[in-house]
Motif scaffolding. Structure first.
Motif, PDB file in Angstrom:
ATOM      1  N   TYR A   1      63.690  22.379  42.034  1.00 53.44           N
ATOM      2  CA  TYR A   1      63.657  21.821  43.545  1.00 53.44           C
ATOM      3  C   TYR A   1      62.474  20.761  43.497  1.00 53.44           C
ATOM      4  O   TYR A   1      62.465  19.755  44.165  1.00 53.44           O
TER       5      TYR A   1
ATOM      6  N   HIS B   1      61.454  19.195  40.980  1.00 51.23           N
ATOM      7  CA  HIS B   1      61.819  18.109  40.122  1.00 51.23           C
ATOM      8  C   HIS B   1      62.604  17.126  40.999  1.00 51.23           C
ATOM      9  O   HIS B   1      62.618  15.951  41.008  1.00 51.23           O
ATOM     10  N   GLN B   2      63.678  17.725  41.747  1.00 48.32           N
ATOM     11  CA  GLN B   2      64.705  17.074  42.707  1.00 48.32           C
ATOM     12  C   GLN B   2      63.866  16.246  43.672  1.00 48.32           C
ATOM     13  O   GLN B   2      64.220  14.990  44.160  1.00 48.32           O
ATOM     14  N   GLN B   3      62.709  16.756  44.064  1.00 49.68           N
ATOM     15  CA  GLN B   3      61.696  15.907  45.096  1.00 49.68           C
ATOM     16  C   GLN B   3      61.189  14.569  44.464  1.00 49.68           C
ATOM     17  O   GLN B   3      61.046  13.715  45.280  1.00 49.68           O
TER      18      GLN B   3
ATOM     19  N   THR C   1      62.517  13.119  41.962  1.00 49.61           N
ATOM     20  CA  THR C   1      63.477  12.021  41.310  1.00 49.61           C
ATOM     21  C   THR C   1      64.898  11.698  42.089  1.00 49.61           C
ATOM     22  O   THR C   1      65.505  10.722  42.141  1.00 49.61           O
ATOM     23  N   ALA C   2      65.151  12.807  43.095  1.00 51.87           N
ATOM     24  CA  ALA C   2      66.390  12.544  43.918  1.00 51.87           C
ATOM     25  C   ALA C   2      66.030  12.666  45.452  1.00 51.87           C
ATOM     26  O   ALA C   2      66.975  12.925  46.149  1.00 51.87           O
ATOM     27  N   LYS C   3      65.075  12.495  45.879  1.00 51.69           N
ATOM     28  CA  LYS C   3      64.709  12.478  47.289  1.00 51.69           C
ATOM     29  C   LYS C   3      65.733  11.858  48.339  1.00 51.69           C
ATOM     30  O   LYS C   3      65.872  12.192  49.234  1.00 51.69           O
TER      31      LYS C   3
ATOM     32  N   PHE D   1      69.049  13.873  49.126  1.00 52.61           N
ATOM     33  CA  PHE D   1      69.069  14.914  49.721  1.00 52.61           C
ATOM     34  C   PHE D   1      70.079  15.008  50.945  1.00 52.61           C
ATOM     35  O   PHE D   1      70.172  14.282  51.560  1.00 52.61           O
TER      36      PHE D   1
ATOM     37  N   ASP E   1      69.537  20.285  51.537  1.00 55.39           N
ATOM     38  CA  ASP E   1      68.255  20.274  50.373  1.00 55.39           C
ATOM     39  C   ASP E   1      66.965  19.850  51.006  1.00 55.39           C
ATOM     40  O   ASP E   1      65.966  20.182  50.812  1.00 55.39           O
TER      41      ASP E   1
END
Length: 78
Positions: free
Chosen positions: A55, A57-59, A61-63, A66, A70
């Motif tokens: 999570y 890492h997602q914040q 790279t993929a924010k 979301f 998410d």
């Protein structure tokens, strides 16, 4: 602590334990204690667990991608 826990969204009841009448009275009084917004926010901030991988890492790279589920884990404002 008990007053804060009673105000948490997922908490519907508490189990208390007291060794004396004074402790029992204090624990019961927590049900009528009203915490201010600032007090609750400070307690929420210091008790928030760290975000676990993947999570965090997602914040990073993929924010922008979301979805509603998410966003529960989005702590970028902290």
């Amino acid at each position: 602590a008990l007053a804060w826990l009673l105000g948490r969204p997922a908490v519907s009841s508490l189990v208390i334990g007291a060794r004396s009448k004074a402790q029992l009275k204090d624990n019961i009084a927590a049900a009528s204690l009203a915490l201010s917004f600032d007090e609750r926010a400070r307690l929420d901030a210091v008790s928030r667990p760290p975000v676990l991988y993947p999570y965090w890492h997602q914040q990073l790279t993929a924010k922008g991608r979301f979805g509603p589920a998410d966003l529960v884990l989005d702590r970028s404002d902290v």
